[in-house]
Design an enzyme around this catalytic site. Structure first.
Site, PDB file in Angstrom:
ATOM      1  N   GLY A  17      13.962  -5.972  -6.488  1.00 13.32           N
ATOM      2  CA  GLY A  17      13.106  -6.953  -5.819  1.00 13.32           C
ATOM      3  C   GLY A  17      12.423  -7.825  -6.857  1.00 13.32           C
ATOM      4  O   GLY A  17      11.308  -8.305  -6.644  1.00 13.32           O
ATOM      5  N   GLY A  18      13.104  -8.040  -7.973  1.00 11.97           N
ATOM      6  CA  GLY A  18      12.512  -8.733  -9.113  1.00 11.97           C
ATOM      7  C   GLY A  18      12.206 -10.195  -8.884  1.00 11.97           C
ATOM      8  O   GLY A  18      11.495 -10.813  -9.694  1.00 11.97           O
ATOM      9  N   LYS A 148       3.928   1.290  -1.057  1.00  9.33           N
ATOM     10  CA  LYS A 148       3.679   1.512   0.356  1.00  9.33           C
ATOM     11  C   LYS A 148       4.279   0.345   1.151  1.00  9.33           C
ATOM     12  O   LYS A 148       4.532  -0.716   0.565  1.00  9.33           O
ATOM     13  CB  LYS A 148       2.183   1.674   0.616  1.00  9.33           C
ATOM     14  CG  LYS A 148       1.382   0.364   0.683  1.00  9.33           C
ATOM     15  CD  LYS A 148      -0.030   0.655   1.089  1.00  9.33           C
ATOM     16  CE  LYS A 148      -0.815  -0.619   1.292  1.00  9.33           C
ATOM     17  NZ  LYS A 148      -0.773  -1.173   2.614  1.00  9.33           N
ATOM     18  N   ASP A 177      -0.475   3.408  -5.336  1.00  7.37           N
ATOM     19  CA  ASP A 177      -1.553   2.836  -4.526  1.00  7.37           C
ATOM     20  C   ASP A 177      -2.441   2.081  -5.506  1.00  7.37           C
ATOM     21  O   ASP A 177      -3.163   2.693  -6.300  1.00  7.37           O
ATOM     22  CB  ASP A 177      -2.342   3.929  -3.804  1.00  7.37           C
ATOM     23  CG  ASP A 177      -3.407   3.365  -2.862  1.00  7.37           C
ATOM     24  OD1 ASP A 177      -3.872   2.239  -3.112  1.00  7.37           O
ATOM     25  OD2 ASP A 177      -3.786   4.052  -1.903  1.00  7.37           O
ATOM     26  N   HIS A 178      -2.393   0.749  -5.453  1.00 12.22           N
ATOM     27  CA  HIS A 178      -3.057  -0.028  -6.497  1.00 12.22           C
ATOM     28  C   HIS A 178      -4.562   0.188  -6.531  1.00 12.22           C
ATOM     29  O   HIS A 178      -5.202  -0.052  -7.559  1.00 12.22           O
ATOM     30  CB  HIS A 178      -2.737  -1.516  -6.347  1.00 12.22           C
ATOM     31  CG  HIS A 178      -3.366  -2.174  -5.158  1.00 12.22           C
ATOM     32  ND1 HIS A 178      -2.779  -2.192  -3.911  1.00 12.22           N
ATOM     33  CD2 HIS A 178      -4.543  -2.840  -5.021  1.00 12.22           C
ATOM     34  CE1 HIS A 178      -3.555  -2.840  -3.076  1.00 12.22           C
ATOM     35  NE2 HIS A 178      -4.640  -3.240  -3.709  1.00 12.22           N
ATOM     36  N   LYS A 182      -7.800   0.671 -10.097  1.00 14.13           N
ATOM     37  CA  LYS A 182      -8.999  -0.118 -10.371  1.00 14.13           C
ATOM     38  C   LYS A 182      -9.950   0.664 -11.274  1.00 14.13           C
ATOM     39  O   LYS A 182     -10.157   1.858 -11.088  1.00 14.13           O
ATOM     40  CB  LYS A 182      -9.701  -0.485  -9.057  1.00 14.13           C
ATOM     41  CG  LYS A 182      -8.906  -1.468  -8.195  1.00 14.13           C
ATOM     42  CD  LYS A 182      -9.655  -1.790  -6.921  1.00 14.13           C
ATOM     43  CE  LYS A 182      -8.888  -2.794  -6.082  1.00 14.13           C
ATOM     44  NZ  LYS A 182      -8.819  -4.122  -6.720  1.00 14.13           N
ATOM     45  N   HIS A 240      -5.333   3.582   1.345  1.00 12.80           N
ATOM     46  CA  HIS A 240      -6.377   3.108   0.433  1.00 12.80           C
ATOM     47  C   HIS A 240      -7.717   3.811   0.667  1.00 12.80           C
ATOM     48  O   HIS A 240      -8.309   4.388  -0.254  1.00 12.80           O
ATOM     49  CB  HIS A 240      -6.582   1.598   0.586  1.00 12.80           C
ATOM     50  CG  HIS A 240      -5.403   0.786   0.199  1.00 12.80           C
ATOM     51  ND1 HIS A 240      -4.486   1.189  -0.759  1.00 12.80           N
ATOM     52  CD2 HIS A 240      -4.961  -0.426   0.632  1.00 12.80           C
ATOM     53  CE1 HIS A 240      -3.555   0.259  -0.896  1.00 12.80           C
ATOM     54  NE2 HIS A 240      -3.823  -0.720  -0.063  1.00 12.80           N
ATOM     55  N   LYS A 331      -9.823  -7.667   8.810  1.00  9.90           N
ATOM     56  CA  LYS A 331      -9.441  -9.022   8.411  1.00  9.90           C
ATOM     57  C   LYS A 331     -10.434 -10.024   8.999  1.00  9.90           C
ATOM     58  O   LYS A 331     -11.113  -9.751   9.985  1.00  9.90           O
ATOM     59  CB  LYS A 331      -8.042  -9.351   8.929  1.00  9.90           C
ATOM     60  CG  LYS A 331      -6.960  -8.366   8.524  1.00  9.90           C
ATOM     61  CD  LYS A 331      -6.552  -8.532   7.091  1.00  9.90           C
ATOM     62  CE  LYS A 331      -5.340  -7.672   6.768  1.00  9.90           C
ATOM     63  NZ  LYS A 331      -4.964  -7.771   5.333  1.00  9.90           N
TER      64      LYS A 331
END
Length: 484
Positions: A17-18, A148, A177-178, A182, A240, A331
């Site tokens: 998926g580059g 994910k 999971d970004h 952090k 998350h 959102k």
């Protein structure tokens, strides 16, 4: 404060998926910043792999444009960008067919760390894993990174785990999971376990409740079709917010070791109490000022999918029984912010003439924007005329501590990708952890689907549905204001 840069071993990193959005926005810019910091060895290479038929030169031009767009001009220069681009290769590949696999094998070099980033739809994970082994590209020392959504329920998560396990061991699989990359999230563990100040107080006797908020101002337009099959519960809470809750509530691990940390997180998930229907509030943002509402963005006028959710969660163990955790995410809210607020209990008796009876201390960990830590304490209000109390913050901004504009704080993907190369799984989810989270979330989702509940409408630019306010008001508490 100057951060140390510790080089990693030379590597070949393949990005399946580059040419996709994630590669353009996050992966390639993050790798460039690590190259600029001197962490990426000169021998390393990055190989884009996608179905698009383009040349290596065209891929490099795309990568240059992406880095120019997503890395601040103050953090890049022409010479270093050209040097980084020289490390890029490209292979046109068919994930479900035979095209390109032999060419990819020829790109891989002996003696390098081999890592494969699956920046593709989960439906392709199995096909890619199978072909990596079929063509002799991956071996027992290779690592794969999977994004994910890792399943949409317990059944699909188990099937996905089983598919990957046919070709890779658990020690080779990095479920990313970004949020865990952090700096402030990682500091949760440092705050608790490196400071005697907090850990003795980190339990129900001293903590009244915990609030976890992840608020976004953006709508779901552009990804509405996907989001309508997911919703806030699947998209945010199950992964998350669950990870944040685990880091707050976990017991001290015996060592800062990948499995030791993840063992303690798993115990938290398994101790989560079932959530009652009255402790859940779901919402959808409504149209406003000519802007589309959620149902318009999703392309589904009868949608019952939530763009907002708030829950009251309990943990059935000795440390936390009686301390509620309030989670909310949504959102089109008032501001973009992610934070954890730990509310300590009030003093049992106030010796001062304070009409509020003494206000609680609050520890706030800000994840975005303006990463940092804030502790609210009570002091005497300056001036004569008696002992008047006021609440003031003890504030530590990471931007001030680590750089004048905050841009010296590494992006989450920078840290996580380098951890993959190091072979450090501490900040990645284990398979049983993912399945336990789904086992908790599935009954909640099935409950409102069975009851055929519709989400409450809420006005964009607010804090969400009014019913979410009542979730805390009935307990004599209130949400923190959502603001940047």
């Amino acid at each position: 404060m100057v951060s140390r840069t510790i080089p990693v071993d030379p590597f070949d990193l393949v990005i399946f998926g580059g040419t996709g959005d994630l590669a353009r926005r996050k992966i390639l810019p993050s790798l460039y910043r690590r190259f600029l910091a001197g962490q990426m060895p000169e021998e390393s290479r990055i190989i884009g792999a996608a179905r698009t038929e383009i040349s290596v030169e065209e891929y490099r031009a795309m990568a240059r444009d992406s880095i120019t767009e997503f890395v601040p001009s103050s953090k890049r220069d022409a010479a270093s960008l050209t040097a980084f681009i020289d490390h890029l290769r490209y292979v046109a590949i068919d994930a479900t067919g035979t095209q390109g696999w032999q060419e990819l094998r020829e790109e891989m070099r002996e003696g390098m760390v081999h890592a494969f980033y699956f920046s593709v739809a989960p439906s392709l994970f199995g096909a890619i894993a199978e072909r990596l082994h079929e063509h002799g590209i991956a071996d027992g020392n290779s690592r794969i990174v999977v994004e994910k959504p890792f399943g949409k329920d317990l059944k699909t998560a188990r099937a996905l785990n089983a598919t990957l396990a046919e070709h890779f061991t658990e020690q080779q699989i990095y479920r990313i999971d970004h949020y865990l990359g952090k700096e402030t999230v990682q500091n949760l563990m440092a705050i608790r376990f490196a400071n005697i100040l907090f850990e003795p107080l980190w339990k129900t006797e001293y903590i009244d409740h915990v609030q976890i908020t992840v608020a976004e101002t953006v709508a779901v337009d552009g990804r509405g079709a996907y989001y309508d099959t997911s919703g806030a519960m699947r998209d945010m809470v199950q992964n998350h917010l669950m990870q944040l809750l685990c880091l707050i509530a976990m017991e001290p691990p015996y060592h800062f070791d990948p499995d030791a940390v993840r063992d303690e997180k798993l115990k938290v998930i398994r101790a989560l109490e079932p959530v009652r229907p009255e402790d859940i509030v779901r919402g959808q943002y409504a149209p406003k000022n000519g802007k589309a509402g959620y149902r318009d963005d999703a392309g589904n006028p009868d949608s019952r999918t939530e763009s907002y959710i708030a829950l009251k969660v309990g943990i059935a163990n000795w440390r936390w029984k009686g301390t509620p955790f309030y989670l909310r995410t949504g959102k089109r809210l008032r501001a973009r912010t992610s934070e954890i607020a730990i509310y300590f209990r009030r003093p049992p008796h106030s010796i001062f003439d304070d009409p509020e009876g003494g206000r609680e201390n609050v520890l706030v960990i800000r994840l975005q924007p303006n990463e940092g830590i804030n502790l609210k304490v009570m002091i005497k209000e300056p001036g004569p005329g008696g002992m008047r109390l006021t609440q003031v913050p003890l504030d530590m901004s990471f931007a001030q501590a680590l750089g004048p504009d905050g841009s010296d704080i590494p992006d989450a993907y920078e840290r996580l990708i380098m951890d993959v190369i190091r072979g450090n799984q501490t900040l990645f989810m284990r398979g049983d952890e993912v399945e336990a989270a789904w086992a908790w979330a599935d009954p909640i989702i099935e409950g409102w689907e069975t009851r055929q509940e519709r989400p409450h409408a809420y006005e964009p630019g607010t804090s969400g549905p009014e019913d979410a306010l009542m979730l805390l008001h009935r307990d004599g508490r209130r949400w923190r204001e959502i603001k940047e």
